[in-house]
Design an enzyme around this catalytic site. Structure first.
Site, PDB file in Angstrom:
ATOM      1  N   HIS A  36       4.887  -1.593   6.342  1.00 57.94           N
ATOM      2  CA  HIS A  36       4.076  -2.052   5.215  1.00 57.94           C
ATOM      3  C   HIS A  36       4.846  -3.027   4.327  1.00 57.94           C
ATOM      4  O   HIS A  36       6.027  -2.828   4.047  1.00 57.94           O
ATOM      5  CB  HIS A  36       3.614  -0.849   4.380  1.00 57.94           C
ATOM      6  CG  HIS A  36       2.732  -1.227   3.222  1.00 57.94           C
ATOM      7  ND1 HIS A  36       1.585  -1.976   3.381  1.00 57.94           N
ATOM      8  CD2 HIS A  36       2.838  -0.980   1.878  1.00 57.94           C
ATOM      9  CE1 HIS A  36       1.005  -2.148   2.187  1.00 57.94           C
ATOM     10  NE2 HIS A  36       1.762  -1.576   1.270  1.00 57.94           N
ATOM     11  N   ASP A  85       0.897  -3.913  -4.652  1.00 55.36           N
ATOM     12  CA  ASP A  85       0.820  -3.175  -3.395  1.00 55.36           C
ATOM     13  C   ASP A  85      -0.640  -3.120  -2.953  1.00 55.36           C
ATOM     14  O   ASP A  85      -1.490  -2.544  -3.641  1.00 55.36           O
ATOM     15  CB  ASP A  85       1.371  -1.760  -3.582  1.00 55.36           C
ATOM     16  CG  ASP A  85       1.617  -1.034  -2.270  1.00 55.36           C
ATOM     17  OD1 ASP A  85       0.919  -1.349  -1.286  1.00 55.36           O
ATOM     18  OD2 ASP A  85       2.483  -0.157  -2.229  1.00 55.36           O
ATOM     19  N   CYS A 116      -1.374  -6.444   5.131  1.00 59.65           N
ATOM     20  CA  CYS A 116      -0.491  -6.332   3.963  1.00 59.65           C
ATOM     21  C   CYS A 116       0.370  -7.580   3.768  1.00 59.65           C
ATOM     22  O   CYS A 116       0.537  -8.073   2.641  1.00 59.65           O
ATOM     23  CB  CYS A 116       0.382  -5.088   4.055  1.00 59.65           C
ATOM     24  SG  CYS A 116       1.344  -4.930   5.586  1.00 59.65           S
TER      25      CYS A 116
END
Length: 257
Positions: free
Chosen positions: A119, A136, A178
């Site tokens: 991630h 995030d 991401c």
């Protein structure tokens, strides 16, 4: 960041050298595997490093008074994993005049793998305000890593940095976007918030209501890469050192420097 590849090779060795070159752009060498990842999968370190290199080469020069640093993913990894922070001083840029630092954060905890993890998130540090903003796209998945990165960077800077989790950060809709979110949010904050900010106004670092088109982002990045690759091919064809050998040219990627 001149000499980036030389600096990072010093710490990680030649294992990071790719085997299928696609485009050489200043200090970044993209591979065919990177291209496949950019089109369909989780972005690699090289994908994000290329994006930062492109922003540094194409965007930041238009703002000569800006003192903003875009740390490469491998340098961020080094910052987070080094046992002795003093030992990595030669790999870090000079932060003395820096106002803001952008850091792609990865959740890899394996000191032996700079390309591990699953991630990406983005940490933006305002050195002048002593605040770290964490974006995030998967809730708080990288909360621990971002806090650790903030603490370690603070030690390097000799500052106490306040950590701020940005709850309004745009959220991804799948398990592979991401890195794309990191790149798009990075550019938005860099250009729209910092480089074009009015010096008399306080800059908002909020990403509330910002819609991220990850598919469009991937296509745009590919268009940039293909445009640079064509330009590299054009320059090579005009070079007196160019060769007609097909085998030779296939091993050497188009280059922009």
């Amino acid at each position: 960041m001149p000499g980036f590849r030389r600096k990072i090779t010093k710490h990680f060795g030649d294992s990071l050298t790719p085997s299928k070159p696609y485009l050489s752009y200043h200090d970044i060498l993209l591979t065919s595997d990177d291209i496949v990842s950019l089109k369909y999968d989780w972005l690699t370190d090289n994908n994000i490093a290329f994006w930062e290199e492109w922003l540094e080469r194409e965007v930041l020069p238009k703002y000569p008074r800006a003192h903003i640093v875009l740390l490469r993913p491998s340098i961020t990894f080094l910052l987070m994993q080094a046992i002795d922070l003093k030992s990595i001083g030669s790999a870090l840029p000079d932060f003395r005049k820096t106002t803001h630092i952008f850091l792609p954060v990865n959740d890899s905890r394996d000191r032996e793998r700079a390309d591990g993890g699953s991630h990406w998130s983005l940490l933006v540090v305002s050195v002048i305000d002593r605040v770290a903003f964490h974006y995030d796209s998967l809730g708080g998945a990288n909360f621990y890593e971002a806090q650790k990165c903030t603490e370690r960077l603070g030690r390097v800077l000799g500052l106490s940095l306040r950590f701020h989790q940005m709850e309004d950060s745009p959220q991804q809709g799948n398990n592979s976007d991401c890195g794309v979110y990191v790149c798009i949010v990075m550019r938005h904050l860099l250009i729209k918030r910092l480089l074009n900010a009015n010096s008399n106004e306080k800059v908002s670092m909020s990403m509330a209501n910002k819609v991220i088109d990850s598919s469009g982002g991937r296509k745009e990045m590919m268009q940039i890469i293909e445009s640079l690759r064509k330009e590299g091919e054009r320059r090579r064809s005009l070079s007196p050192m160019s060769t007609s050998s097909k085998s030779g040219s296939s091993k050497t990627p188009p280059r922009i420097e």
